[in-house]
Design a protein around this motif. Structure first.
Motif, PDB file in Angstrom:
ATOM      1  N   ILE A 130       0.843  -1.192   0.000  1.00 39.25           N
ATOM      2  CA  ILE A 130       0.000   0.000   0.000  1.00 39.25           C
ATOM      3  C   ILE A 130       0.878   1.242   0.000  1.00 39.25           C
ATOM      4  N   ASP A 131       1.870   1.276   0.865  1.00 41.77           N
ATOM      5  CA  ASP A 131       2.768   2.430   0.926  1.00 41.77           C
ATOM      6  C   ASP A 131       3.543   2.610  -0.371  1.00 41.77           C
ATOM      7  N   ARG A 132       3.980   1.509  -0.998  1.00 43.50           N
ATOM      8  CA  ARG A 132       4.693   1.612  -2.274  1.00 43.50           C
ATOM      9  C   ARG A 132       3.791   2.119  -3.384  1.00 43.50           C
ATOM     10  N   LEU A 133       2.542   1.644  -3.420  1.00 41.25           N
ATOM     11  CA  LEU A 133       1.607   2.083  -4.458  1.00 41.25           C
ATOM     12  C   LEU A 133       1.262   3.564  -4.324  1.00 41.25           C
ATOM     13  N   LEU A 134       1.178   4.044  -3.110  1.00 44.84           N
ATOM     14  CA  LEU A 134       0.707   5.406  -2.870  1.00 44.84           C
ATOM     15  C   LEU A 134       1.812   6.434  -2.740  1.00 44.84           C
ATOM     16  N   VAL A 135       3.064   6.053  -2.956  1.00 44.39           N
ATOM     17  CA  VAL A 135       4.160   6.993  -2.717  1.00 44.39           C
ATOM     18  C   VAL A 135       4.040   8.232  -3.607  1.00 44.39           C
ATOM     19  N   ASP A 136       3.752   8.089  -4.889  1.00 39.72           N
ATOM     20  CA  ASP A 136       3.649   9.272  -5.754  1.00 39.72           C
ATOM     21  C   ASP A 136       2.358  10.041  -5.486  1.00 39.72           C
ATOM     22  N   VAL A 137       1.305   9.365  -5.075  1.00 42.23           N
ATOM     23  CA  VAL A 137       0.055  10.037  -4.715  1.00 42.23           C
ATOM     24  C   VAL A 137       0.268  10.888  -3.466  1.00 42.23           C
ATOM     25  N   LYS A 138       1.018  10.364  -2.505  1.00 47.08           N
ATOM     26  CA  LYS A 138       1.301  11.111  -1.282  1.00 47.08           C
ATOM     27  C   LYS A 138       2.163  12.335  -1.561  1.00 47.08           C
ATOM     28  N   ILE A 139       3.116  12.196  -2.463  1.00 49.04           N
ATOM     29  CA  ILE A 139       3.968  13.338  -2.818  1.00 49.04           C
ATOM     30  C   ILE A 139       3.136  14.413  -3.506  1.00 49.04           C
ATOM     31  N   ALA A 140       2.270  13.999  -4.431  1.00 51.85           N
ATOM     32  CA  ALA A 140       1.411  14.961  -5.115  1.00 51.85           C
ATOM     33  C   ALA A 140       0.445  15.634  -4.137  1.00 51.85           C
ATOM     34  N   ALA A 141      -0.066  14.891  -3.157  1.00 53.26           N
ATOM     35  CA  ALA A 141      -0.998  15.450  -2.183  1.00 53.26           C
ATOM     36  C   ALA A 141      -0.328  16.457  -1.258  1.00 53.26           C
TER      37      ALA A 141
END
Length: 190
Positions: A130-141
Motif C-alpha cells: 500500500i505504501d509503495r503504491l501510494l508513494v507518488d500520490v502522497k507526494i502529489a498530495a
C-alpha cells in the motif's frame, strides 16, 4: 585455481552448466552451485543470478532476464487512492486494517466499482505494498514536497511519542502530560 581462471573460461563453464541446472532438482542444484563457485571463484548469489539468465546472445553476452509482471495495476492503485482518501490519509499499516470496513461502504455508495478479482486483491494487499503504491500520490498530495528525514529528530529524542503499537498498554485512568517551560517577560510599559 579460482583466481587463475579467465572470464571467457568462466562463461564456457556457465553455459555448460546452465541447461542442466534449469532441469535439476533442488539438492542437485545445490551441489552444482557449490562446484560452480569453487571453479569460478564467484560468490554463491552471483552464480545463482548468472544461471537464471534467460539466454546467451552472442559471444558471451547475456540477455537481461524478463521483468517481473506487476500484480497490482492502475485499477488497484485507483482503489487504494480512494480508500486512502476516505480514511483521511492514514499510513499503510492502519489502512490495511480499515480496508475490510471501508471497501464495502465505498462500493455500496458508488465510489468504487471493482470486480470480484479486484475486490479480492485489494483485501489481500499488504501494508508495505500500500505504501509503495501510494508513494507518488502522497507526494502529489503534499504539494510535491517530500518530508525530510530527521527533520524533527531533536524533538523526537527529547519527547517520547507513543505509537499505535502500545495504545492498549496503559491502565485506565493513566495520563501523560508534557509541560514546556514558559519564560515570562514584563511588557515595556510596566
Amino acid at each position: 585455481m579460482a583466481g587463475k581462471i579467465s572470464m571467457s573460461a568462466r562463461r564456457e563453464v556457465l553455459s555448460a552448466v546452465m541447461e542442466h541446472y534449469r532441469s535439476a532438482k533442488r539438492t542437485e542444484k545445490g551441489r552444482m552451485l557449490d562446484a560452480l563457485c569453487a571453479t569460478t571463484g564467484w560468490h554463491r548469489k552471483h552464480a545463482v543470478r548468472a544461471l537464471r539468465q534467460r539466454a546467451t546472445v552472442g559471444s558471451g553476452e547475456v540477455e537481461a532476464s524478463e521483468e517481473r509482471k506487476r500484480r497490482y495495476g492502475a485499477t488497484i492503485k485507483d482503489a487504494m487512492t480512494a480508500l486512502w482518501e476516505a480514511s483521511d490519509r492514514v499510513c499503510g499499516k492502519r489502512l490495511k486494517v480499515m480496508i475490510p470496513t471501508l471497501l464495502p461502504a465505498l462500493e455500496q455508495h458508488g465510489r468504487l466499482q471493482l470486480g470480484q478479482a479486484g475486490h479480492d486483491r485489494v483485501l489481500a494487499i499488504s501494508a508495505a505494498t500500500i505504501d509503495r503504491l501510494l508513494v507518488d500520490v502522497k507526494i502529489a498530495a503534499s504539494g510535491g514536497r517530500r518530508r525530510r528525514a530527521g527533520f524533527y529528530s531533536a524533538i523526537r529524542r527529547e519527547v517520547p511519542i507513543r505509537t499505535f503499537n502500545d495504545w492498549n498498554s496503559p491502565a485506565p485512568g493513566f495520563c501523560e502530560v508534557e509541560l514546556a517551560p514558559v519564560v515570562w517577560t514584563a511588557p515595556r510599559w510596566i
